[in-house]
Write a protein that holds these residues in place. Structure first.
Motif, mmCIF file in Angstrom:
data_model
loop_
_atom_site.group_PDB
_atom_site.id
_atom_site.type_symbol
_atom_site.label_atom_id
_atom_site.label_comp_id
_atom_site.label_asym_id
_atom_site.label_seq_id
_atom_site.Cartn_x
_atom_site.Cartn_y
_atom_site.Cartn_z
ATOM 1 N N THR A 1 29.992 46.928 43.086
ATOM 2 C CA THR A 1 31.315 46.838 43.703
ATOM 3 C C THR A 1 32.215 47.967 43.211
ATOM 4 O O THR A 1 32.227 48.284 42.020
ATOM 5 C CB THR A 1 31.979 45.485 43.370
ATOM 6 O OG1 THR A 1 31.148 44.425 43.859
ATOM 7 C CG2 THR A 1 33.354 45.370 44.013
ATOM 8 N N GLY B 1 24.692 44.416 44.884
ATOM 9 C CA GLY B 1 25.923 43.761 44.435
ATOM 10 C C GLY B 1 26.938 44.694 43.799
ATOM 11 O O GLY B 1 28.030 44.247 43.418
ATOM 12 N N LEU C 1 35.031 43.466 51.294
ATOM 13 C CA LEU C 1 35.260 42.108 50.812
ATOM 14 C C LEU C 1 36.593 41.538 51.286
ATOM 15 O O LEU C 1 36.853 40.351 51.092
ATOM 16 C CB LEU C 1 35.201 42.068 49.285
ATOM 17 C CG LEU C 1 33.840 42.422 48.669
ATOM 18 C CD1 LEU C 1 33.939 42.475 47.154
ATOM 19 C CD2 LEU C 1 32.780 41.419 49.102
ATOM 20 N N LEU D 1 31.769 54.102 47.242
ATOM 21 C CA LEU D 1 30.635 53.245 46.913
ATOM 22 C C LEU D 1 29.346 53.821 47.489
ATOM 23 O O LEU D 1 28.315 53.878 46.801
ATOM 24 C CB LEU D 1 30.871 51.831 47.453
ATOM 25 C CG LEU D 1 29.741 50.826 47.234
ATOM 26 C CD1 LEU D 1 29.463 50.631 45.742
ATOM 27 C CD2 LEU D 1 30.088 49.479 47.891
ATOM 28 N N GLN E 1 31.566 46.431 48.495
ATOM 29 C CA GLN E 1 30.398 45.945 47.762
ATOM 30 C C GLN E 1 29.112 46.283 48.498
ATOM 31 O O GLN E 1 29.066 46.288 49.729
ATOM 32 C CB GLN E 1 30.481 44.423 47.598
ATOM 33 C CG GLN E 1 29.337 43.806 46.796
ATOM 34 C CD GLN E 1 29.412 42.289 46.776
ATOM 35 O OE1 GLN E 1 29.553 41.662 47.809
ATOM 36 N NE2 GLN E 1 29.346 41.720 45.581
#
Length: 305
Positions: free
Chosen positions: A250, A248, A267, A278, A255
Protein backbone atom coordinates in the motif's frame (compact mmCIF):
# COMPACT_ATOMS: atom_id res chain seq x y z
CA UNK A 1 -5.91 22.81 -11.73
CA UNK A 2 -8.32 24.54 -14.11
CA UNK A 3 -7.62 25.45 -17.73
CA UNK A 4 -8.58 28.41 -19.93
CA UNK A 5 -12.03 27.89 -21.47
CA UNK A 6 -11.57 27.36 -25.22
CA UNK A 7 -15.02 25.93 -25.98
CA UNK A 8 -16.37 29.15 -27.52
CA UNK A 9 -13.41 29.49 -29.88
CA UNK A 10 -13.78 25.85 -30.92
CA UNK A 11 -17.48 26.37 -31.66
CA UNK A 12 -16.64 29.30 -33.93
CA UNK A 13 -14.34 27.04 -35.93
CA UNK A 14 -16.98 24.32 -36.26
CA UNK A 15 -20.31 25.63 -37.57
CA UNK A 16 -22.88 22.87 -37.42
CA UNK A 17 -21.23 20.94 -34.60
CA UNK A 18 -23.99 19.17 -32.66
CA UNK A 19 -22.09 17.44 -29.88
CA UNK A 20 -21.53 18.78 -26.38
CA UNK A 21 -18.37 20.71 -25.47
CA UNK A 22 -17.77 20.95 -21.72
CA UNK A 23 -14.99 23.10 -20.25
CA UNK A 24 -12.93 21.85 -17.29
CA UNK A 25 -14.80 18.56 -17.10
CA UNK A 26 -13.99 16.23 -14.17
CA UNK A 27 -12.32 13.07 -15.41
CA UNK A 28 -12.55 11.06 -12.18
CA UNK A 29 -16.15 9.94 -12.92
CA UNK A 30 -15.01 8.66 -16.33
CA UNK A 31 -12.23 6.45 -14.96
CA UNK A 32 -12.77 3.20 -13.08
CA UNK A 33 -10.11 4.34 -10.61
CA UNK A 34 -12.38 7.32 -9.80
CA UNK A 35 -9.45 9.68 -9.46
CA UNK A 36 -7.58 12.28 -11.51
CA UNK A 37 -7.85 15.89 -12.63
CA UNK A 38 -9.90 17.86 -15.16
CA UNK A 39 -10.08 17.77 -18.95
CA UNK A 40 -9.72 21.21 -20.50
CA UNK A 41 -12.51 20.26 -22.91
CA UNK A 42 -14.71 17.17 -22.99
CA UNK A 43 -16.35 16.60 -26.38
CA UNK A 44 -19.18 14.09 -26.81
CA UNK A 45 -19.97 13.69 -30.53
CA UNK A 46 -23.52 12.87 -31.56
CA UNK A 47 -22.48 10.45 -34.30
CA UNK A 48 -19.71 9.67 -36.78
CA UNK A 49 -20.51 12.70 -38.95
CA UNK A 50 -20.26 14.98 -35.92
CA UNK A 51 -16.94 13.42 -34.96
CA UNK A 52 -15.59 13.84 -38.51
CA UNK A 53 -16.57 17.52 -38.56
CA UNK A 54 -14.81 18.07 -35.25
CA UNK A 55 -11.64 16.24 -36.26
CA UNK A 56 -11.36 18.12 -39.55
CA UNK A 57 -11.73 21.53 -37.87
CA UNK A 58 -9.72 20.96 -34.69
CA UNK A 59 -6.54 23.09 -34.84
CA UNK A 60 -3.39 20.99 -35.16
CA UNK A 61 -1.83 22.60 -32.07
CA UNK A 62 -4.64 21.41 -29.76
CA UNK A 63 -3.80 18.07 -28.13
CA UNK A 64 -6.57 15.47 -27.97
CA UNK A 65 -7.30 11.89 -26.99
CA UNK A 66 -10.21 9.45 -26.96
CA UNK A 67 -11.60 7.65 -23.93
CA UNK A 68 -14.09 4.83 -23.73
CA UNK A 69 -15.33 3.33 -20.48
CA UNK A 70 -12.14 4.34 -18.66
CA UNK A 71 -11.48 0.80 -17.46
CA UNK A 72 -7.73 0.89 -18.17
CA UNK A 73 -7.19 4.62 -17.77
CA UNK A 74 -5.30 6.56 -15.11
CA UNK A 75 -5.71 10.34 -15.39
CA UNK A 76 -2.98 12.16 -13.51
CA UNK A 77 -3.99 14.72 -10.89
CA UNK A 78 -2.99 17.77 -12.93
CA UNK A 79 -5.52 16.89 -15.60
CA UNK A 80 -5.49 16.89 -19.38
CA UNK A 81 -4.73 19.89 -21.55
CA UNK A 82 -6.68 20.01 -24.81
CA UNK A 83 -9.67 17.88 -25.77
CA UNK A 84 -10.91 14.54 -24.51
CA UNK A 85 -13.30 12.86 -26.94
CA UNK A 86 -15.79 10.50 -25.35
CA UNK A 87 -17.85 8.24 -27.59
CA UNK A 88 -21.35 8.03 -26.13
CA UNK A 89 -24.79 6.87 -27.23
CA UNK A 90 -24.18 7.66 -30.88
CA UNK A 91 -21.61 4.88 -30.93
CA UNK A 92 -23.58 2.35 -28.91
CA UNK A 93 -25.44 0.35 -31.55
CA UNK A 94 -25.31 -3.43 -32.06
CA UNK A 95 -26.55 -5.32 -35.14
CA UNK A 96 -26.49 -9.07 -35.75
CA UNK A 97 -26.49 -10.42 -39.31
CA UNK A 98 -26.06 -14.17 -39.59
CA UNK A 99 -22.78 -14.98 -37.82
CA UNK A 100 -21.58 -11.35 -37.89
CA UNK A 101 -21.97 -8.80 -35.10
CA UNK A 102 -21.52 -5.09 -35.86
CA UNK A 103 -20.95 -2.88 -32.82
CA UNK A 104 -20.21 0.77 -32.22
CA UNK A 105 -16.88 1.67 -30.63
CA UNK A 106 -18.66 2.83 -27.47
CA UNK A 107 -20.41 -0.50 -26.84
CA UNK A 108 -19.19 -2.36 -23.72
CA UNK A 109 -17.48 -5.62 -24.68
CA UNK A 110 -19.82 -7.60 -22.46
CA UNK A 111 -22.85 -6.43 -24.48
CA UNK A 112 -21.28 -7.69 -27.68
CA UNK A 113 -20.60 -11.06 -26.05
CA UNK A 114 -24.20 -11.22 -24.86
CA UNK A 115 -25.65 -10.28 -28.26
CA UNK A 116 -23.58 -12.99 -29.91
CA UNK A 117 -24.65 -15.56 -27.33
CA UNK A 118 -28.34 -14.74 -27.75
CA UNK A 119 -27.93 -15.20 -31.52
CA UNK A 120 -26.17 -18.56 -31.11
CA UNK A 121 -22.82 -17.22 -32.30
CA UNK A 122 -19.84 -18.95 -30.74
CA UNK A 123 -16.36 -17.47 -30.35
CA UNK A 124 -17.05 -14.07 -28.80
CA UNK A 125 -17.59 -15.15 -25.19
CA UNK A 126 -14.09 -14.03 -24.19
CA UNK A 127 -15.29 -10.43 -24.55
CA UNK A 128 -17.27 -11.03 -21.34
CA UNK A 129 -13.96 -11.02 -19.50
CA UNK A 130 -12.74 -7.66 -20.85
CA UNK A 131 -13.90 -4.66 -18.78
CA UNK A 132 -13.93 -2.10 -21.56
CA UNK A 133 -15.57 -0.96 -24.79
CA UNK A 134 -15.08 -2.08 -28.38
CA UNK A 135 -12.89 0.91 -29.28
CA UNK A 136 -10.40 -0.11 -26.61
CA UNK A 137 -10.55 -3.77 -27.64
CA UNK A 138 -9.60 -2.74 -31.18
CA UNK A 139 -6.80 -0.43 -30.09
CA UNK A 140 -5.28 -2.95 -27.66
CA UNK A 141 -6.24 -6.25 -29.30
CA UNK A 142 -8.09 -6.94 -26.07
CA UNK A 143 -8.10 -10.52 -24.91
CA UNK A 144 -9.10 -12.77 -22.03
CA UNK A 145 -9.87 -16.41 -21.27
CA UNK A 146 -8.12 -17.78 -24.32
CA UNK A 147 -9.49 -15.38 -26.92
CA UNK A 148 -8.29 -12.15 -28.53
CA UNK A 149 -10.02 -9.49 -30.61
CA UNK A 150 -7.98 -10.46 -33.69
CA UNK A 151 -9.46 -13.97 -33.58
CA UNK A 152 -12.97 -12.76 -34.48
CA UNK A 153 -12.25 -9.42 -36.17
CA UNK A 154 -13.54 -8.77 -39.69
CA UNK A 155 -13.34 -5.02 -40.28
CA UNK A 156 -13.48 -1.62 -38.59
CA UNK A 157 -14.56 1.88 -39.52
CA UNK A 158 -12.71 4.93 -38.25
CA UNK A 159 -12.31 8.68 -38.61
CA UNK A 160 -8.82 9.95 -39.42
CA UNK A 161 -7.28 13.16 -38.07
CA UNK A 162 -8.32 15.11 -41.17
CA UNK A 163 -11.95 14.01 -40.80
CA UNK A 164 -11.83 11.42 -43.58
CA UNK A 165 -13.39 7.98 -43.15
CA UNK A 166 -11.17 4.91 -43.15
CA UNK A 167 -11.90 1.18 -43.23
CA UNK A 168 -9.51 -1.47 -41.94
CA UNK A 169 -9.38 -5.21 -42.56
CA UNK A 170 -7.50 -7.59 -40.29
CA UNK A 171 -4.22 -7.23 -42.21
CA UNK A 172 -4.34 -3.44 -42.00
CA UNK A 173 -4.96 -3.59 -38.25
CA UNK A 174 -1.58 -5.22 -37.65
CA UNK A 175 -2.64 -6.92 -34.44
CA UNK A 176 0.04 -8.06 -31.98
CA UNK A 177 -0.08 -8.71 -28.25
CA UNK A 178 -2.11 -5.88 -26.69
CA UNK A 179 -1.48 -3.61 -29.67
CA UNK A 180 -2.61 -2.74 -33.15
CA UNK A 181 -0.64 -0.93 -35.83
CA UNK A 182 -3.29 1.68 -36.68
CA UNK A 183 -1.97 5.23 -36.14
CA UNK A 184 -2.96 6.74 -32.82
CA UNK A 185 -4.54 9.78 -34.51
CA UNK A 186 -7.31 7.56 -35.90
CA UNK A 187 -10.58 7.17 -33.96
CA UNK A 188 -12.41 3.85 -34.32
CA UNK A 189 -16.17 4.22 -34.65
CA UNK A 190 -17.47 0.68 -35.23
CA UNK A 191 -16.33 -2.86 -35.95
CA UNK A 192 -17.62 -6.13 -37.36
CA UNK A 193 -16.83 -9.46 -35.72
CA UNK A 194 -17.64 -12.96 -36.89
CA UNK A 195 -18.06 -16.18 -34.94
CA UNK A 196 -19.18 -19.70 -35.75
CA UNK A 197 -22.51 -21.47 -35.16
CA UNK A 198 -23.05 -22.53 -31.58
CA UNK A 199 -25.68 -23.54 -29.06
CA UNK A 200 -27.18 -20.54 -27.27
CA UNK A 201 -27.44 -22.25 -23.89
CA UNK A 202 -23.90 -23.60 -24.03
CA UNK A 203 -22.53 -20.17 -24.95
CA UNK A 204 -24.47 -18.50 -22.12
CA UNK A 205 -23.14 -21.15 -19.72
CA UNK A 206 -19.59 -20.39 -20.87
CA UNK A 207 -20.17 -16.70 -20.24
CA UNK A 208 -21.49 -17.49 -16.78
CA UNK A 209 -18.32 -19.46 -16.01
CA UNK A 210 -16.25 -16.46 -17.10
CA UNK A 211 -18.35 -14.19 -14.87
CA UNK A 212 -17.88 -16.49 -11.88
CA UNK A 213 -14.16 -16.85 -12.53
CA UNK A 214 -13.69 -13.06 -12.64
CA UNK A 215 -15.70 -12.57 -9.46
CA UNK A 216 -13.71 -15.20 -7.56
CA UNK A 217 -10.23 -14.18 -8.73
CA UNK A 218 -10.35 -10.43 -9.50
CA UNK A 219 -11.37 -7.37 -7.43
CA UNK A 220 -14.25 -6.60 -9.78
CA UNK A 221 -16.32 -4.59 -7.30
CA UNK A 222 -13.58 -2.14 -6.39
CA UNK A 223 -12.12 1.04 -7.86
CA UNK A 224 -9.55 -0.60 -10.07
CA UNK A 225 -8.21 -0.30 -13.59
CA UNK A 226 -8.09 -3.91 -14.72
CA UNK A 227 -4.78 -5.61 -15.48
CA UNK A 228 -1.99 -3.20 -14.59
CA UNK A 229 0.95 -4.77 -16.42
CA UNK A 230 1.32 -6.75 -19.63
CA UNK A 231 2.46 -10.34 -19.34
CA UNK A 232 6.14 -10.52 -20.33
CA UNK A 233 6.94 -13.30 -22.83
CA UNK A 234 6.92 -16.60 -21.00
CA UNK A 235 5.75 -15.11 -17.70
CA UNK A 236 2.60 -14.06 -15.87
CA UNK A 237 2.73 -10.53 -14.52
CA UNK A 238 0.80 -11.42 -11.37
CA UNK A 239 3.24 -14.19 -10.49
CA UNK A 240 6.20 -11.86 -10.88
CA UNK A 241 4.52 -9.26 -8.66
CA UNK A 242 3.64 -11.89 -6.07
CA UNK A 243 7.15 -13.38 -6.05
CA UNK A 244 8.55 -9.88 -5.52
CA UNK A 245 6.56 -9.68 -2.27
CA UNK A 246 4.15 -6.96 -3.39
CA UNK A 247 0.80 -8.60 -2.59
CA UNK A 248 -1.15 -6.13 -0.46
CA UNK A 249 1.52 -3.41 -0.75
CA UNK A 250 0.00 0.00 0.00
CA UNK A 251 1.07 3.56 -0.82
CA UNK A 252 -1.26 6.33 0.30
CA UNK A 253 -4.76 5.26 -0.66
CA UNK A 254 -3.61 2.76 -3.30
CA UNK A 255 -3.03 -0.96 -2.83
CA UNK A 256 -1.84 -3.98 -4.78
CA UNK A 257 -4.92 -6.18 -4.63
CA UNK A 258 -4.52 -9.09 -2.20
CA UNK A 259 -6.92 -11.04 -4.44
CA UNK A 260 -5.03 -10.57 -7.72
CA UNK A 261 -1.60 -8.96 -7.70
CA UNK A 262 -1.83 -7.58 -11.24
CA UNK A 263 -4.58 -5.22 -10.10
CA UNK A 264 -4.07 -1.91 -8.32
CA UNK A 265 -6.96 -0.69 -6.19
CA UNK A 266 -8.12 2.73 -5.01
CA UNK A 267 -9.07 2.06 -1.39
CA UNK A 268 -11.26 5.16 -1.43
CA UNK A 269 -9.13 8.28 -1.25
CA UNK A 270 -6.17 7.48 -3.50
CA UNK A 271 -4.74 10.17 -5.72
CA UNK A 272 -3.58 9.30 -9.21
CA UNK A 273 -0.06 9.93 -7.90
CA UNK A 274 -0.58 7.27 -5.21
CA UNK A 275 -1.62 4.73 -7.84
CA UNK A 276 1.16 5.53 -10.29
CA UNK A 277 3.81 5.59 -7.55
CA UNK A 278 2.60 2.22 -6.33
CA UNK A 279 2.81 0.82 -9.85
CA UNK A 280 6.35 2.13 -10.32
CA UNK A 281 7.33 0.71 -6.93
CA UNK A 282 6.01 -2.68 -7.99
CA UNK A 283 7.97 -2.48 -11.25
CA UNK A 284 11.14 -1.72 -9.30
CA UNK A 285 10.55 -4.62 -6.92
CA UNK A 286 10.00 -7.04 -9.81
CA UNK A 287 13.07 -5.71 -11.61
CA UNK A 288 15.21 -6.21 -8.51
CA UNK A 289 13.83 -9.67 -7.81
CA UNK A 290 13.74 -11.19 -11.30
CA UNK A 291 15.49 -8.79 -13.64
CA UNK A 292 12.29 -8.51 -15.70
CA UNK A 293 10.96 -5.09 -16.72
CA UNK A 294 7.17 -4.99 -16.44
CA UNK A 295 5.39 -2.83 -19.02
CA UNK A 296 2.30 -0.84 -18.06
CA UNK A 297 -0.94 -2.03 -19.65
CA UNK A 298 -2.97 0.75 -18.03
CA UNK A 299 -2.81 3.96 -20.03
CA UNK A 300 -1.48 6.86 -17.92
CA UNK A 301 -2.33 10.30 -19.28
CA UNK A 302 -2.18 13.96 -18.25
CA UNK A 303 0.22 15.85 -16.02
CA UNK A 304 1.01 15.53 -12.31
CA UNK A 305 -0.62 17.94 -9.87
Amino acid sequence: MTFPDITSSLRLLMPGLRGALEANAPMAPLSWFRTGGLAQVLFTPVDEDDLALFMAALPSEVPWMVVGLGSNLLVRDGGLEGVVIRLGKGFGGIEVDGLAVKAGAGVPDVKVARAAAEAGIKGLSFLRGIPGAIGGALRMNGGAYGGETKDVFVSARAVARDGSRVTYDVAAMGFTYRRCAVPTDVVFTEAVFRGVPGDREEILAEMQRITESRSSTQPVNTRTGGSTFKNPPGHSAWKLVDEAGCRGLTIGGAQVSPMHTNFLVNLGNASAADIETLGETVRECVRNQSGIELEWEIKRVGTPA
